[in-house]
Design an enzyme around this catalytic site. Sequence first.
Site, PDB file in Angstrom:
ATOM      1  N   GLU A  83       0.819  -1.211   0.000  1.00 54.99           N
ATOM      2  CA  GLU A  83       0.000   0.000   0.000  1.00 54.99           C
ATOM      3  C   GLU A  83       0.848   1.254   0.000  1.00 54.99           C
ATOM      4  O   GLU A  83       1.890   1.307   0.639  1.00 54.99           O
ATOM      5  CB  GLU A  83      -0.828   0.054   1.287  1.00 54.99           C
ATOM      6  CG  GLU A  83      -1.956  -0.911   1.300  1.00 54.99           C
ATOM      7  CD  GLU A  83      -2.650  -0.894   2.645  1.00 54.99           C
ATOM      8  OE1 GLU A  83      -2.760   0.172   3.265  1.00 54.99           O
ATOM      9  OE2 GLU A  83      -3.073  -1.978   3.066  1.00 54.99           O
TER      10      GLU A  83
ATOM     11  N   CYS B 111       2.947   8.474   1.689  1.00 53.96           N
ATOM     12  CA  CYS B 111       3.297   7.542   2.757  1.00 53.96           C
ATOM     13  C   CYS B 111       3.677   6.219   2.103  1.00 53.96           C
ATOM     14  O   CYS B 111       2.844   5.582   1.456  1.00 53.96           O
ATOM     15  CB  CYS B 111       2.073   7.402   3.662  1.00 53.96           C
ATOM     16  SG  CYS B 111       2.250   6.185   4.945  1.00 53.96           S
TER      17      CYS B 111
ATOM     18  N   CYS C  63       5.043  -7.137   8.177  1.00 49.72           N
ATOM     19  CA  CYS C  63       5.842  -6.518   9.244  1.00 49.72           C
ATOM     20  C   CYS C  63       6.059  -7.542  10.345  1.00 49.72           C
ATOM     21  O   CYS C  63       5.217  -8.382  10.592  1.00 49.72           O
ATOM     22  CB  CYS C  63       5.094  -5.299   9.797  1.00 49.72           C
ATOM     23  SG  CYS C  63       6.048  -4.337  10.989  1.00 49.72           S
TER      24      CYS C  63
ATOM     25  N   CYS D 206       2.702  -4.835  16.483  1.00 46.21           N
ATOM     26  CA  CYS D 206       2.032  -3.852  17.341  1.00 46.21           C
ATOM     27  C   CYS D 206       0.528  -4.173  17.376  1.00 46.21           C
ATOM     28  O   CYS D 206      -0.075  -4.423  16.329  1.00 46.21           O
ATOM     29  CB  CYS D 206       2.264  -2.434  16.821  1.00 46.21           C
ATOM     30  SG  CYS D 206       4.002  -1.969  16.808  1.00 46.21           S
TER      31      CYS D 206
ATOM     32  N   CYS E 224      -2.141  -2.155  15.220  1.00 47.87           N
ATOM     33  CA  CYS E 224      -1.839  -1.883  13.815  1.00 47.87           C
ATOM     34  C   CYS E 224      -2.449  -2.945  12.903  1.00 47.87           C
ATOM     35  O   CYS E 224      -2.416  -4.135  13.225  1.00 47.87           O
ATOM     36  CB  CYS E 224      -0.316  -1.842  13.641  1.00 47.87           C
ATOM     37  SG  CYS E 224       0.199  -1.530  11.944  1.00 47.87           S
TER      38      CYS E 224
ATOM     39  N   CYS F 198      -2.630   2.219   8.190  1.00 47.86           N
ATOM     40  CA  CYS F 198      -1.657   1.233   7.706  1.00 47.86           C
ATOM     41  C   CYS F 198      -2.206  -0.173   7.576  1.00 47.86           C
ATOM     42  O   CYS F 198      -2.741  -0.722   8.519  1.00 47.86           O
ATOM     43  CB  CYS F 198      -0.477   1.127   8.673  1.00 47.86           C
ATOM     44  SG  CYS F 198       0.138   2.662   9.257  1.00 47.86           S
TER      45      CYS F 198
HETATM   46  N1  SAH Z   1       6.796   0.576  11.648  1.00 47.17           N
HETATM   47  C1  SAH Z   1       6.929   1.987  11.695  1.00 47.17           C
HETATM   48  C2  SAH Z   1       6.170   2.737  10.609  1.00 47.17           C
HETATM   49  C3  SAH Z   1       4.789   2.281  10.250  1.00 47.17           C
HETATM   50  S1  SAH Z   1       3.394   2.801  11.143  1.00 47.17           S
HETATM   51  C4  SAH Z   1       6.555   2.493  13.069  1.00 47.17           C
HETATM   52  O1  SAH Z   1       6.122   1.722  13.893  1.00 47.17           O
HETATM   53  O2  SAH Z   1       6.751   3.672  13.343  1.00 47.17           O
HETATM   54  C5  SAH Z   1       3.281   4.534  11.138  1.00 47.17           C
HETATM   55  C6  SAH Z   1       2.662   5.105  12.415  1.00 47.17           C
HETATM   56  O3  SAH Z   1       1.256   4.807  12.516  1.00 47.17           O
HETATM   57  C7  SAH Z   1       3.295   4.542  13.672  1.00 47.17           C
HETATM   58  O4  SAH Z   1       3.459   5.547  14.626  1.00 47.17           O
HETATM   59  C8  SAH Z   1       2.273   3.542  14.119  1.00 47.17           C
HETATM   60  O5  SAH Z   1       2.429   3.226  15.466  1.00 47.17           O
HETATM   61  C9  SAH Z   1       0.979   4.249  13.770  1.00 47.17           C
HETATM   62  N2  SAH Z   1      -0.192   3.374  13.680  1.00 47.17           N
HETATM   63  C10 SAH Z   1      -0.275   2.112  13.221  1.00 47.17           C
HETATM   64  N3  SAH Z   1      -1.534   1.656  13.309  1.00 47.17           N
HETATM   65  C11 SAH Z   1      -2.276   2.650  13.814  1.00 47.17           C
HETATM   66  C12 SAH Z   1      -3.653   2.784  14.141  1.00 47.17           C
HETATM   67  N4  SAH Z   1      -4.496   1.785  13.973  1.00 47.17           N
HETATM   68  N5  SAH Z   1      -4.062   3.969  14.642  1.00 47.17           N
HETATM   69  C13 SAH Z   1      -3.186   4.986  14.826  1.00 47.17           C
HETATM   70  N6  SAH Z   1      -1.888   4.920  14.538  1.00 47.17           N
HETATM   71  C14 SAH Z   1      -1.428   3.765  14.049  1.00 47.17           C
END
Ligand code: SAH
Length: 341
Positions: A90, A103, A110, A114, A117, A331
């Site tokens: 994406e 972006c 990944c 998290c 995510c 994401c």
């Molecule tokens: N892996 C990297 C970059 C990808 S995510 C990282 O962790 O920073 C980009 C940002 O979006 C990160 O800060 C991540 O924690 C946040 N993010 C991911 N899923 C999310 C969600 N469902 N709601 C809000 N922020 C989210």
Amino acid sequence: MKNIKNYNLEELKDELRKMEEKPYRAEQIFKWLYEEKVESFDEMTNLPLTLREKLKAHYQICHFHILKKQESKDGTIKYLFDLLDGNAIETVLMRYHHGNSICVSSQVGCKMGCKFCASTGINFIRDLTSGEIIEQIVRVEQDIKERVSNVVFMGIGEPFDNYENVVKAIHLINDPKGLNIGARHISISTSGLIPKIYRLAEENIQCTLSISLHATNNEKRSSMMPINQTYPVEELLQACKDYIQKTNRRISFEYALAKDNNDNLEDAKELVKRLKGMLCHVNLIPINKIENGKFDKSSNENIIKFRDYLNEHGIVATIRRELGSDIDAACGQLRRKNLEK
Ligand code: SAH
């Protein structure tokens, strides 16, 4: 076959020398790839036919096919691109007053896991090459027929888990003969892979480092981000302080607010304590609830209170505008939906 977009200018000159061709041809090829955005060597009409044939025999031009394109009312466009091996990634285009921001993804899937995510639960498949990172920008610029002025590594993947290719891509994004986007307009976001923070500090790249912090104590952060068990908060923040000292660059902390989890005043107080005196900025993100996710979005009232508390106590904080929420622009959501079909 080798993807010609994986080479920087110097490397491409070397490739040409190996083929007993003039190195200046590399600059012509770069123009075709990154200015004209051609899809085939046949379109490179100022190259001799013999050279075009040699190039065709050894290289391919990675050109993504658009599997899906969703456009939001606010102008955000989300692309699902078909990589040439059948995987999909994406890329999101966001439109701001100050320009187009893109972006990009850095991996297919990944490993970080998290909990909030959408990329969680999708197995890690592979790293993207630098050429595939670059192609996301080239392809979007070609599609919208406009320039992109900002690049953020906040799509699928952990950029620091694919460090070499990401840094190589940044140099090419930055190169005046490449995509010519200033390093100050590029941000890398990481879940906090400490050794790579130290490495980036040595790179002399003027890009912005964003740290996905989301919680300030280890118990809470580990429950949201398993990577915290390897790289705990204190060590992460120490690495950030060292980074700031070394580079004199401001760090941006991302903090996704989840209802009754990390959004109350106690959390804000702890955050102030942790970040006090650091050259930094806090980016508050209203959490985007994912399907079956256990985290809900904080109320607007709480989000504003949280921001105000930080600002009143010397920490600059802003709330990230939610763009593209009508098109699943968080994401991993589009790719996930496509896989589930
Ligand atoms: N892996 C990297 C970059 C990808 S995510 C990282 O962790 O920073 C980009 C940002 O979006 C990160 O800060 C991540 O924690 C946040 N993010 C991911 N899923 C999310 C969600 N469902 N709601 C809000 N922020 C989210």
